[in-house]
Design a protein around this motif. Sequence first.
Motif, PDB file in Angstrom:
ATOM      1  N   UNK A   1       0.820  -1.214   0.000  1.00  0.00           N
ATOM      2  CA  UNK A   1       0.000   0.000   0.000  1.00  0.00           C
ATOM      3  C   UNK A   1       0.853   1.264   0.000  1.00  0.00           C
ATOM      4  N   UNK A   2       2.086   1.170   0.523  1.00  0.00           N
ATOM      5  CA  UNK A   2       3.007   2.315   0.514  1.00  0.00           C
ATOM      6  C   UNK A   2       3.718   2.464  -0.826  1.00  0.00           C
ATOM      7  N   UNK A   3       3.571   1.482  -1.710  1.00  0.00           N
ATOM      8  CA  UNK A   3       4.193   1.544  -3.024  1.00  0.00           C
ATOM      9  C   UNK A   3       5.639   1.081  -3.050  1.00  0.00           C
ATOM     10  N   UNK A   4       6.094   0.423  -1.989  1.00  0.00           N
ATOM     11  CA  UNK A   4       7.460  -0.096  -1.965  1.00  0.00           C
ATOM     12  C   UNK A   4       7.528  -1.408  -2.736  1.00  0.00           C
ATOM     13  N   UNK A   5       8.729  -1.743  -3.175  1.00  0.00           N
ATOM     14  CA  UNK A   5       8.900  -3.033  -3.842  1.00  0.00           C
ATOM     15  C   UNK A   5       9.084  -4.121  -2.791  1.00  0.00           C
ATOM     16  N   UNK A   6       8.903  -5.358  -3.208  1.00  0.00           N
ATOM     17  CA  UNK A   6       9.104  -6.492  -2.306  1.00  0.00           C
ATOM     18  C   UNK A   6      10.538  -6.528  -1.801  1.00  0.00           C
ATOM     19  N   UNK A   7      11.473  -6.207  -2.662  1.00  0.00           N
ATOM     20  CA  UNK A   7      12.885  -6.256  -2.284  1.00  0.00           C
ATOM     21  C   UNK A   7      13.225  -5.188  -1.247  1.00  0.00           C
ATOM     22  N   UNK A   8      12.532  -4.053  -1.297  1.00  0.00           N
ATOM     23  CA  UNK A   8      12.740  -3.033  -0.267  1.00  0.00           C
ATOM     24  C   UNK A   8      12.208  -3.512   1.084  1.00  0.00           C
ATOM     25  N   UNK A   9      11.125  -4.270   1.044  1.00  0.00           N
ATOM     26  CA  UNK A   9      10.491  -4.734   2.284  1.00  0.00           C
ATOM     27  C   UNK A   9      11.209  -5.935   2.887  1.00  0.00           C
ATOM     28  N   UNK A  10      11.557  -6.919   2.064  1.00  0.00           N
ATOM     29  CA  UNK A  10      12.091  -8.182   2.558  1.00  0.00           C
ATOM     30  C   UNK A  10      13.573  -8.386   2.289  1.00  0.00           C
ATOM     31  N   UNK A  11      14.132  -7.603   1.402  1.00  0.00           N
ATOM     32  CA  UNK A  11      15.510  -7.830   0.981  1.00  0.00           C
ATOM     33  C   UNK A  11      15.539  -8.880  -0.119  1.00  0.00           C
ATOM     34  N   UNK A  12      16.711  -9.312  -0.480  1.00  0.00           N
ATOM     35  CA  UNK A  12      16.855 -10.296  -1.556  1.00  0.00           C
ATOM     36  C   UNK A  12      16.848 -11.728  -1.064  1.00  0.00           C
ATOM     37  N   UNK A  13      16.921 -11.930   0.235  1.00  0.00           N
ATOM     38  CA  UNK A  13      17.028 -13.266   0.812  1.00  0.00           C
ATOM     39  C   UNK A  13      15.767 -13.587   1.620  1.00  0.00           C
ATOM     40  N   UNK A  14      14.750 -14.128   0.965  1.00  0.00           N
ATOM     41  CA  UNK A  14      13.497 -14.436   1.655  1.00  0.00           C
ATOM     42  C   UNK A  14      13.697 -15.564   2.656  1.00  0.00           C
ATOM     43  N   UNK A  15      14.546 -16.513   2.320  1.00  0.00           N
ATOM     44  CA  UNK A  15      14.826 -17.612   3.259  1.00  0.00           C
ATOM     45  C   UNK A  15      15.453 -17.064   4.548  1.00  0.00           C
ATOM     46  N   UNK A  16      16.384 -16.147   4.419  1.00  0.00           N
ATOM     47  CA  UNK A  16      16.994 -15.512   5.579  1.00  0.00           C
ATOM     48  C   UNK A  16      15.995 -14.678   6.363  1.00  0.00           C
ATOM     49  N   UNK A  17      15.108 -13.996   5.649  1.00  0.00           N
ATOM     50  CA  UNK A  17      14.049 -13.223   6.295  1.00  0.00           C
ATOM     51  C   UNK A  17      13.183 -14.136   7.152  1.00  0.00           C
ATOM     52  N   UNK A  18      12.813 -15.286   6.610  1.00  0.00           N
ATOM     53  CA  UNK A  18      11.974 -16.242   7.343  1.00  0.00           C
ATOM     54  C   UNK A  18      12.700 -16.781   8.573  1.00  0.00           C
ATOM     55  N   UNK A  19      13.969 -17.081   8.423  1.00  0.00           N
ATOM     56  CA  UNK A  19      14.739 -17.567   9.566  1.00  0.00           C
ATOM     57  C   UNK A  19      14.812 -16.506  10.651  1.00  0.00           C
ATOM     58  N   UNK A  20      14.946 -15.253  10.240  1.00  0.00           N
ATOM     59  CA  UNK A  20      15.034 -14.169  11.216  1.00  0.00           C
ATOM     60  C   UNK A  20      13.720 -13.979  11.968  1.00  0.00           C
ATOM     61  N   UNK A  21      12.605 -13.982  11.246  1.00  0.00           N
ATOM     62  CA  UNK A  21      11.339 -13.746  11.948  1.00  0.00           C
ATOM     63  C   UNK A  21      10.934 -14.958  12.776  1.00  0.00           C
ATOM     64  N   UNK A  22      11.276 -16.144  12.338  1.00  0.00           N
ATOM     65  CA  UNK A  22      10.966 -17.330  13.148  1.00  0.00           C
ATOM     66  C   UNK A  22      11.854 -17.373  14.374  1.00  0.00           C
ATOM     67  N   UNK A  23      13.100 -16.958  14.226  1.00  0.00           N
ATOM     68  CA  UNK A  23      14.023 -16.931  15.351  1.00  0.00           C
ATOM     69  C   UNK A  23      13.625 -15.911  16.395  1.00  0.00           C
ATOM     70  N   UNK A  24      13.079 -14.787  15.950  1.00  0.00           N
ATOM     71  CA  UNK A  24      12.639 -13.763  16.891  1.00  0.00           C
ATOM     72  C   UNK A  24      11.490 -14.250  17.742  1.00  0.00           C
ATOM     73  N   UNK A  25      10.678 -15.129  17.195  1.00  0.00           N
ATOM     74  CA  UNK A  25       9.543 -15.661  17.935  1.00  0.00           C
ATOM     75  C   UNK A  25       9.938 -16.859  18.792  1.00  0.00           C
ATOM     76  N   UNK A  26      11.181 -17.286  18.682  1.00  0.00           N
ATOM     77  CA  UNK A  26      11.642 -18.412  19.478  1.00  0.00           C
ATOM     78  C   UNK A  26      11.315 -19.763  18.865  1.00  0.00           C
ATOM     79  N   UNK A  27      10.862 -19.752  17.624  1.00  0.00           N
ATOM     80  CA  UNK A  27      10.535 -21.016  16.977  1.00  0.00           C
ATOM     81  C   UNK A  27      11.812 -21.739  16.591  1.00  0.00           C
TER      82      UNK A  27
END
Length: 118
Positions: free
Chosen positions: A68-94
Amino acid sequence: MNFWETITGSDLTKEYTAFEARAKALPPEYAAAWEEIKIHISPYAGFTGRNLMPILDGALGLLEETASDGQSVHEALGNDIKGFCAAIAGEEGAKSYRDKWRDQLNNNVARKLGRLGG
């Protein structure tokens, strides 16, 4: 949520269906990123996957907000979606299954060594 919904997992089905309906409203590149997120976050699921629902909700909310802000996916998540997922799962203690099995093995070995050394 009642006992029957918890046992059968129907509450998770309803919530996941709502996520998919929200994801259909995303632009195509965001929808593709959502599909990748689901794939890369799944190793961090517990037996039922219940632990991932808040994480998926947050990730989808991030995608909706940045779209909705008009940003690209790469601006939001970066180029490493797998790393993004590991980071958010790690923050939750999963933990992944591999991490859980490693902990279990280490505990079993320590217990056996404790019996032998004592």
